[in-house]
Design an enzyme around this catalytic site. Sequence first.
Site, PDB file in Angstrom:
ATOM      1  N   LYS A  14      -9.887   1.739   2.238  1.00  0.00           N
ATOM      2  CA  LYS A  14      -9.791   2.867   3.139  1.00  0.00           C
ATOM      3  C   LYS A  14     -10.043   4.273   2.180  1.00  0.00           C
ATOM      4  CE  LYS A  14      -6.064   2.070   4.874  1.00  0.00           C
ATOM      5  NZ  LYS A  14      -5.554   0.706   4.306  1.00  0.00           N
ATOM      6  N   ARG A  89      -0.597   4.258  12.318  1.00  0.00           N
ATOM      7  CA  ARG A  89      -0.274   2.936  11.932  1.00  0.00           C
ATOM      8  C   ARG A  89       0.462   1.864  12.851  1.00  0.00           C
ATOM      9  NH1 ARG A  89      -1.355   3.686   6.263  1.00  0.00           N
ATOM     10  NH2 ARG A  89      -1.090   1.846   4.891  1.00  0.00           N
ATOM     11  N   ARG A 128      -5.440  -3.502  -8.890  1.00  0.00           N
ATOM     12  CA  ARG A 128      -4.851  -2.124  -8.821  1.00  0.00           C
ATOM     13  C   ARG A 128      -3.722  -2.203  -9.463  1.00  0.00           C
ATOM     14  NH1 ARG A 128      -4.875   1.481  -3.402  1.00  0.00           N
ATOM     15  NH2 ARG A 128      -3.048  -0.067  -3.012  1.00  0.00           N
ATOM     16  N   ARG A 134       0.859   1.042  -9.290  1.00  0.00           N
ATOM     17  CA  ARG A 134       1.551   1.546  -8.205  1.00  0.00           C
ATOM     18  C   ARG A 134       2.711   0.570  -7.747  1.00  0.00           C
ATOM     19  NH1 ARG A 134      -2.069   3.050  -2.988  1.00  0.00           N
ATOM     20  NH2 ARG A 134      -0.615   1.891  -1.764  1.00  0.00           N
ATOM     21  N   ARG A 145       3.231  -5.711   3.087  1.00  0.00           N
ATOM     22  CA  ARG A 145       2.568  -4.781   3.859  1.00  0.00           C
ATOM     23  C   ARG A 145       1.572  -5.502   4.724  1.00  0.00           C
ATOM     24  NH1 ARG A 145       0.549  -2.498  -1.677  1.00  0.00           N
ATOM     25  NH2 ARG A 145      -0.679  -1.299  -0.450  1.00  0.00           N
TER      26      ARG A 145
HETATM   27  P1  B4P Z   1      -7.674   0.746  -0.327  1.00  0.00           P
HETATM   28  O1  B4P Z   1      -7.724  -0.158   0.935  1.00  0.00           O
HETATM   29  O2  B4P Z   1      -8.260   2.261  -0.438  1.00  0.00           O
HETATM   30  O3  B4P Z   1      -5.974   0.943  -0.218  1.00  0.00           O
HETATM   31  P2  B4P Z   1      -5.215   1.957   0.084  1.00  0.00           P
HETATM   32  O4  B4P Z   1      -5.913   3.193   0.804  1.00  0.00           O
HETATM   33  O5  B4P Z   1      -4.252   2.612  -1.118  1.00  0.00           O
HETATM   34  O6  B4P Z   1      -4.673   1.479   1.501  1.00  0.00           O
HETATM   35  P3  B4P Z   1      -2.975   1.072   1.697  1.00  0.00           P
HETATM   36  O7  B4P Z   1      -2.824   0.550   3.209  1.00  0.00           O
HETATM   37  O8  B4P Z   1      -2.473  -0.139   0.686  1.00  0.00           O
HETATM   38  O9  B4P Z   1      -2.019   2.169   1.127  1.00  0.00           O
HETATM   39  P4  B4P Z   1      -1.523   3.498   1.814  1.00  0.00           P
HETATM   40  O10 B4P Z   1      -1.944   4.692   1.006  1.00  0.00           O
HETATM   41  O11 B4P Z   1      -2.433   3.763   3.126  1.00  0.00           O
HETATM   42  O12 B4P Z   1      -8.092   0.233  -1.790  1.00  0.00           O
HETATM   43  C1  B4P Z   1      -7.384  -0.783  -2.346  1.00  0.00           C
HETATM   44  C2  B4P Z   1      -7.952  -1.260  -3.660  1.00  0.00           C
HETATM   45  O13 B4P Z   1      -9.183  -2.142  -3.525  1.00  0.00           O
HETATM   46  C3  B4P Z   1      -8.398   0.061  -4.671  1.00  0.00           C
HETATM   47  O14 B4P Z   1      -7.796  -0.492  -5.849  1.00  0.00           O
HETATM   48  C4  B4P Z   1      -9.920  -0.028  -4.895  1.00  0.00           C
HETATM   49  O15 B4P Z   1     -10.332   0.385  -5.895  1.00  0.00           O
HETATM   50  C5  B4P Z   1     -10.517  -1.298  -4.281  1.00  0.00           C
HETATM   51  N1  B4P Z   1     -11.625  -1.345  -3.448  1.00  0.00           N
HETATM   52  C6  B4P Z   1     -11.987  -0.479  -2.651  1.00  0.00           C
HETATM   53  N2  B4P Z   1     -13.100  -0.900  -2.264  1.00  0.00           N
HETATM   54  C7  B4P Z   1     -13.618  -1.995  -2.871  1.00  0.00           C
HETATM   55  C8  B4P Z   1     -14.749  -2.998  -2.690  1.00  0.00           C
HETATM   56  N3  B4P Z   1     -15.754  -2.793  -2.030  1.00  0.00           N
HETATM   57  N4  B4P Z   1     -14.725  -3.845  -3.580  1.00  0.00           N
HETATM   58  C9  B4P Z   1     -13.716  -4.255  -4.580  1.00  0.00           C
HETATM   59  N5  B4P Z   1     -12.808  -3.574  -4.770  1.00  0.00           N
HETATM   60  C10 B4P Z   1     -12.597  -2.492  -3.722  1.00  0.00           C
HETATM   61  O16 B4P Z   1      -0.159   3.402   2.224  1.00  0.00           O
HETATM   62  C11 B4P Z   1       0.783   3.181   1.444  1.00  0.00           C
HETATM   63  C12 B4P Z   1       2.212   3.563   2.144  1.00  0.00           C
HETATM   64  O17 B4P Z   1       2.404   4.541   2.483  1.00  0.00           O
HETATM   65  C13 B4P Z   1       2.587   2.319   3.072  1.00  0.00           C
HETATM   66  O18 B4P Z   1       2.955   1.159   2.799  1.00  0.00           O
HETATM   67  C14 B4P Z   1       3.629   3.088   4.002  1.00  0.00           C
HETATM   68  O19 B4P Z   1       4.949   2.922   3.508  1.00  0.00           O
HETATM   69  C15 B4P Z   1       3.388   4.508   3.660  1.00  0.00           C
HETATM   70  N6  B4P Z   1       2.439   5.148   4.950  1.00  0.00           N
HETATM   71  C16 B4P Z   1       1.181   5.344   4.708  1.00  0.00           C
HETATM   72  N7  B4P Z   1       0.725   5.878   5.736  1.00  0.00           N
HETATM   73  C17 B4P Z   1       1.869   5.835   6.927  1.00  0.00           C
HETATM   74  C18 B4P Z   1       1.928   5.936   8.135  1.00  0.00           C
HETATM   75  N8  B4P Z   1       0.846   6.296   9.059  1.00  0.00           N
HETATM   76  N9  B4P Z   1       3.099   5.707   8.765  1.00  0.00           N
HETATM   77  C19 B4P Z   1       4.238   5.240   8.062  1.00  0.00           C
HETATM   78  N10 B4P Z   1       3.913   5.016   6.628  1.00  0.00           N
HETATM   79  C20 B4P Z   1       2.803   5.165   6.211  1.00  0.00           C
END
Ligand code: B4P
Length: 189
Positions: A14, A89, A128, A134, A145
């Site tokens: 994402k 979410r 990652r 992280r 998660r």
């Molecule tokens: P991403 O999938 O981009 O990971 P993310 O955005 O960090 O999602 P996540 O759900 O884990 O975290 P968020 O910040 O939303 O990428 C993951 C990895 O894959 C990266 O290293 C990337 O380089 C790699 N990648 C991407 N595309 C690829 C491809 N095509 N091939 C290979 N590798 C690839 O949330 C974190 C925390 O914040 C949550 O657990 C929660 O505690 C809190 N939070 C966030 N939003 C919230 C909400 N709405 N309500 C309550 N809590 C919330």
Amino acid sequence: MTRLLIVGPPGAGKGTQSTLISEELGIVAISTGDIFRANIKGQTELGKEAQKYVDAGELVPDSVTNRMVEDRLTWEDAKDGFLLDGYPRNRTQVSAMDEILARLGVELDVVLELTADREELISRLVKRAETDGRTDDNEDVIRHRLEVFDSETAPMIEEYRQRGLLKQVDGLGSVEDVNARIMQAIKSS
Ligand code: B4P
């Protein structure tokens, strides 16, 4: 196409794709996860409150998150469009989002769902962990998660499917290939 959500399990890509879509469509990308991490880093009041939930892989309480998103969406840079990454979410956040949009007098154009299988998700996040360090990218927290995604987020995605707003995109393959699929899905919606 100016108001979009991008949803999917942790590790689906994402954040990676949001940056690209934001450039391609000329709209601001807003990630709730990034806002929490910036506040945790700066040890703000919001950061102190969010830290224990983020580190444990739990959702930050809705009362905190909903207020934060509403505030962010009223900034000038989101006036003509936005891509929201990681929100809503759960079902409560969907209701809050509906109310926020109604107050702003705007509607969503499309909800993009990125998909990928479990093993791929875990392997991306473990990788990652090695590069970014992280705190929520260790294997136990990653598994939790994913459980939270299954129990809370998957049902809320279904809600958008029923509303006819959902476009599912295969998140496997290179970043460029996934991006091309996303742009195609946006064009056809
Ligand atoms: P991403 O999938 O981009 O990971 P993310 O955005 O960090 O999602 P996540 O759900 O884990 O975290 P968020 O910040 O939303 O990428 C993951 C990895 O894959 C990266 O290293 C990337 O380089 C790699 N990648 C991407 N595309 C690829 C491809 N095509 N091939 C290979 N590798 C690839 O949330 C974190 C925390 O914040 C949550 O657990 C929660 O505690 C809190 N939070 C966030 N939003 C919230 C909400 N709405 N309500 C309550 N809590 C919330």
